[in-house]
Design a protein around this motif. Structure first.
Motif, PDB file in Angstrom:
ATOM      1  N   ILE A   1       0.895  -1.165   0.000  1.00 25.96           N
ATOM      2  CA  ILE A   1       0.000   0.000   0.000  1.00 25.96           C
ATOM      3  C   ILE A   1       0.929   1.209   0.000  1.00 25.96           C
ATOM      4  N   ALA A   2       1.024   1.849  -1.168  1.00 21.50           N
ATOM      5  CA  ALA A   2       2.086   2.834  -1.412  1.00 21.50           C
ATOM      6  C   ALA A   2       1.712   4.208  -0.845  1.00 21.50           C
ATOM      7  N   ASP A   3       1.730   4.306   0.495  1.00 22.18           N
ATOM      8  CA  ASP A   3       1.286   5.564   1.118  1.00 22.18           C
ATOM      9  C   ASP A   3       2.248   6.718   0.842  1.00 22.18           C
ATOM     10  N   TYR A   4       3.566   6.455   0.783  1.00 20.70           N
ATOM     11  CA  TYR A   4       4.496   7.547   0.457  1.00 20.70           C
ATOM     12  C   TYR A   4       4.251   8.093  -0.950  1.00 20.70           C
ATOM     13  N   GLN A   5       3.754   7.227  -1.853  1.00 24.01           N
ATOM     14  CA  GLN A   5       3.551   7.702  -3.233  1.00 24.01           C
ATOM     15  C   GLN A   5       2.349   8.626  -3.369  1.00 24.01           C
ATOM     16  N   VAL A   6       1.515   8.711  -2.337  1.00 23.18           N
ATOM     17  CA  VAL A   6       0.387   9.654  -2.389  1.00 23.18           C
ATOM     18  C   VAL A   6       0.907  11.090  -2.525  1.00 23.18           C
ATOM     19  N   ILE A   7       2.076  11.358  -1.909  1.00 25.81           N
ATOM     20  CA  ILE A   7       2.578  12.747  -1.928  1.00 25.81           C
ATOM     21  C   ILE A   7       3.464  13.038  -3.132  1.00 25.81           C
ATOM     22  N   THR A   8       3.483  12.138  -4.127  1.00 24.49           N
ATOM     23  CA  THR A   8       4.204  12.473  -5.367  1.00 24.49           C
ATOM     24  C   THR A   8       3.508  13.635  -6.079  1.00 24.49           C
ATOM     25  N   ASP A   9       2.168  13.669  -6.001  1.00 26.63           N
ATOM     26  CA  ASP A   9       1.428  14.682  -6.764  1.00 26.63           C
ATOM     27  C   ASP A   9       0.291  15.307  -5.959  1.00 26.63           C
ATOM     28  N   ARG A  10       0.361  15.199  -4.622  1.00 28.82           N
ATOM     29  CA  ARG A  10      -0.678  15.797  -3.771  1.00 28.82           C
ATOM     30  C   ARG A  10      -0.014  16.541  -2.631  1.00 28.82           C
ATOM     31  N   ASP A  11      -0.696  17.583  -2.154  1.00 21.61           N
ATOM     32  CA  ASP A  11      -0.125  18.421  -1.099  1.00 21.61           C
ATOM     33  C   ASP A  11      -0.609  18.028   0.287  1.00 21.61           C
ATOM     34  N   THR A  12      -1.367  16.948   0.387  1.00 16.22           N
ATOM     35  CA  THR A  12      -1.952  16.602   1.682  1.00 16.22           C
ATOM     36  C   THR A  12      -1.997  15.088   1.878  1.00 16.22           C
ATOM     37  N   THR A  13      -1.965  14.665   3.133  1.00 16.08           N
ATOM     38  CA  THR A  13      -2.177  13.245   3.448  1.00 16.08           C
ATOM     39  C   THR A  13      -3.483  13.096   4.238  1.00 16.08           C
TER      40      THR A  13
ATOM     41  N   HIS B   1      -7.037  12.054   5.252  1.00 14.51           N
ATOM     42  CA  HIS B   1      -7.804  10.801   5.020  1.00 14.51           C
ATOM     43  C   HIS B   1      -6.932   9.585   4.719  1.00 14.51           C
ATOM     44  N   ILE B   2      -5.598   9.724   4.791  1.00 21.57           N
ATOM     45  CA  ILE B   2      -4.767   8.601   4.335  1.00 21.57           C
ATOM     46  C   ILE B   2      -4.937   7.353   5.211  1.00 21.57           C
ATOM     47  N   GLN B   3      -5.053   7.555   6.531  1.00 22.27           N
ATOM     48  CA  GLN B   3      -5.206   6.402   7.424  1.00 22.27           C
ATOM     49  C   GLN B   3      -6.510   5.652   7.120  1.00 22.27           C
ATOM     50  N   ASP B   4      -7.572   6.427   6.949  1.00 23.96           N
ATOM     51  CA  ASP B   4      -8.873   5.842   6.615  1.00 23.96           C
ATOM     52  C   ASP B   4      -8.796   5.093   5.276  1.00 23.96           C
ATOM     53  N   ASN B   5      -8.126   5.697   4.299  1.00 24.88           N
ATOM     54  CA  ASN B   5      -7.975   5.052   2.986  1.00 24.88           C
ATOM     55  C   ASN B   5      -7.206   3.744   3.085  1.00 24.88           C
ATOM     56  N   VAL B   6      -6.152   3.736   3.911  1.00 28.11           N
ATOM     57  CA  VAL B   6      -5.336   2.519   4.066  1.00 28.11           C
ATOM     58  C   VAL B   6      -6.166   1.399   4.695  1.00 28.11           C
ATOM     59  N   TYR B   7      -6.866   1.702   5.771  1.00 28.27           N
ATOM     60  CA  TYR B   7      -7.677   0.666   6.432  1.00 28.27           C
ATOM     61  C   TYR B   7      -8.753   0.127   5.489  1.00 28.27           C
ATOM     62  N   ASN B   8      -9.374   1.026   4.736  1.00 27.98           N
ATOM     63  CA  ASN B   8     -10.425   0.599   3.796  1.00 27.98           C
ATOM     64  C   ASN B   8      -9.849  -0.227   2.649  1.00 27.98           C
ATOM     65  N   MET B   9      -8.615   0.084   2.257  1.00 28.37           N
ATOM     66  CA  MET B   9      -7.975  -0.693   1.200  1.00 28.37           C
ATOM     67  C   MET B   9      -7.741  -2.128   1.666  1.00 28.37           C
ATOM     68  N   VAL B  10      -7.310  -2.285   2.922  1.00 28.89           N
ATOM     69  CA  VAL B  10      -7.108  -3.631   3.471  1.00 28.89           C
ATOM     70  C   VAL B  10      -8.440  -4.392   3.501  1.00 28.89           C
ATOM     71  N   MET B  11      -9.520  -3.700   3.915  1.00 27.49           N
ATOM     72  CA  MET B  11     -10.851  -4.337   3.922  1.00 27.49           C
ATOM     73  C   MET B  11     -11.239  -4.817   2.524  1.00 27.49           C
ATOM     74  N   ASP B  12     -10.991  -3.967   1.526  1.00 32.18           N
ATOM     75  CA  ASP B  12     -11.326  -4.343   0.143  1.00 32.18           C
ATOM     76  C   ASP B  12     -10.511  -5.558  -0.303  1.00 32.18           C
ATOM     77  N   TYR B  13      -9.204  -5.539  -0.010  1.00 29.80           N
ATOM     78  CA  TYR B  13      -8.359  -6.671  -0.403  1.00 29.80           C
ATOM     79  C   TYR B  13      -8.894  -7.978   0.183  1.00 29.80           C
ATOM     80  N   LEU B  14      -9.154  -7.958   1.488  1.00 27.59           N
ATOM     81  CA  LEU B  14      -9.603  -9.184   2.163  1.00 27.59           C
ATOM     82  C   LEU B  14     -10.958  -9.630   1.635  1.00 27.59           C
ATOM     83  N   ALA B  15     -11.862  -8.663   1.416  1.00 23.30           N
ATOM     84  CA  ALA B  15     -13.204  -8.992   0.912  1.00 23.30           C
ATOM     85  C   ALA B  15     -13.134  -9.620  -0.482  1.00 23.30           C
ATOM     86  N   CYS B  16     -12.132  -9.201  -1.275  1.00 23.39           N
ATOM     87  CA  CYS B  16     -11.992  -9.721  -2.646  1.00 23.39           C
ATOM     88  C   CYS B  16     -11.282 -11.070  -2.699  1.00 23.39           C
ATOM     89  N   GLY B  17     -10.711 -11.501  -1.560  1.00 23.32           N
ATOM     90  CA  GLY B  17     -10.097 -12.831  -1.549  1.00 23.32           C
ATOM     91  C   GLY B  17      -8.598 -12.866  -1.311  1.00 23.32           C
TER      92      GLY B  17
END
Length: 348
Positions: free
Chosen positions: A65-77, A79-95
């Motif tokens: 989960i490339a959290d450092y890469q979010v700041i390649t082209d964005r000035d803010t982090t 919601h990043i924690q919420d996005n990371v947790y939700n990404m893990v939920m999506d991964y697990l739900a998909c198998g």
């Protein structure tokens, strides 16, 4: 990328795809996503479904989960924690199975990021400037070229090589990143000692997944069906999608992008062809098409969403998965960094 080099990459990719089920133990796959929002059907059919299949085939799998890469082209982090947790939920739900697959975040693996220093010494500024993906990312973001965006391909090389990844599922436009990673591995091995494999890009066979407006499905276009939506939210989105005034439903991507995008969405979810679905709906019009698409999407995503709702109620479990993944990734990264320092004569 020249046509010849693309054809050569495709030939190698086809050979690997044929060999994967025969010798799954030969391969280690690295793949990942930037946590910039919710995962959607484009991600699912584009990469996640294939990751699950390869994982279940016995391919050793690592997902960053490339959290450092979010700041390649964005000035803010924000919601990043919420996005990371939700990404893990999506991964697990998909198998994705955390027993088989290590899920980790960039920012939690110091030794992975430390590989940037020796790797940056192996590439020239001109090579970084030439990378077409960096150029297109910069133009798309409208952002000034940051040092992090310029060195994005080198950071990706760190992701792949820290765990000795030798296959990376990619689209055609990401092949230059793989070529740069191969070059870094080759130069390190020649200059110091043989530490790294030269990874190959495995070209995914998924078509470009259209969004609800006919353009590529993307969070930034606001045309995506997120995996976490409810059935009602999905129905509302599909109902609002643009079609046209022609009553007879036909599949024609050029002239009828809205109608054709809906047909492709239904085709992916049902395993039928767009033309077959269009012929079945015929003169019943856009309303009937949208109803069919809504039922197809909601039917397909129902088991994924049900599993996801279970994970939403247990955030502690999601955090545990991430902590364990980060712990395991750190062990791998530390061992690789030790090898790198040994090869460079930097053990004191």
């Amino acid at each position: 990328m020249s046509i010849d080099s693309f054809e050569a990459s495709r030939k190698r990719s086809d050979e690997i795809i044929a060999d994967l089920p025969v010798h799954p133990d030969k391969y280690l796959m690295l793949t990942g996503d930037r946590p910039t929002g919710r995962l959607h059907m484009g991600h699912y059919f584009g990469t996640i479904k294939e990751r699950v299949a390869l994982q279940d085939m016995g391919i050793t799998t690592r997902i960053v989960i490339a959290d450092y890469q979010v700041i390649t082209d964005r000035d803010t982090t924000e919601h990043i924690q919420d996005n990371v947790y939700n990404m893990v939920m999506d991964y697990l739900a998909c198998g994705i199975d955390p027993e088989k697959t290590i899920i980790f975040t960039h920012s939690a693996i110091p030794a992975l990021n430390q590989l940037m220093l020796p790797f940056l010494s192996l590439v020239s500024e001109a090579e970084l400037q030439r990378n077409p993906t960096v150029k297109s990312e910069m133009e798309a973001s409208g952002h000034a070229l940051t040092g992090l965006l310029l060195t994005y391909p080198v950071h990706q090389a760190c992701d792949i090589l820290f765990c000795k990844g030798n296959i990376v599922p990619v689209g055609k436009d990401q092949l230059p990143h793989i070529e740069q990673t191969r070059q870094i591995a080759r130069r390190f091995n020649e200059r110091y000692a043989h530490v790294f494999p030269e990874p190959e890009g495995v070209l995914n066979s998924a078509p470009e997944i259209p969004g609800l407006d006919g353009r590529k499905m993307s969070k930034s276009y606001g045309n995506a069906i997120s995996l976490c939506l409810t059935e009602e939210e999905t129905a509302k989105l599909i109902k609002k999608s643009k079609t046209d005034s022609e009553r007879t439903i036909t599949f024609d991507k050029e002239n009828r992008p809205g109608v054709s995008a809906l047909l492709t969405t239904a085709a992916l979810c049902t395993g039928r062809s767009e033309v077959e679905i269009a012929e079945e709906i015929g003169d019943a019009g856009a309303g009937a098409l949208k109803k069919y698409v809504t039922e197809s999407v909601n039917g397909y995503l129902a088991p994924i969403r049900e599993r996801r709702r279970g994970f939403e109620k247990d955030l502690d479990y999601i955090k545990d998965i991430l902590h364990d993944g980060n712990r395991r990734a750190n062990e791998i990264a530390n061992a690789t960094l030790d090898e790198v320092r040994e090869a460079m004569g930097m053990v004191y």
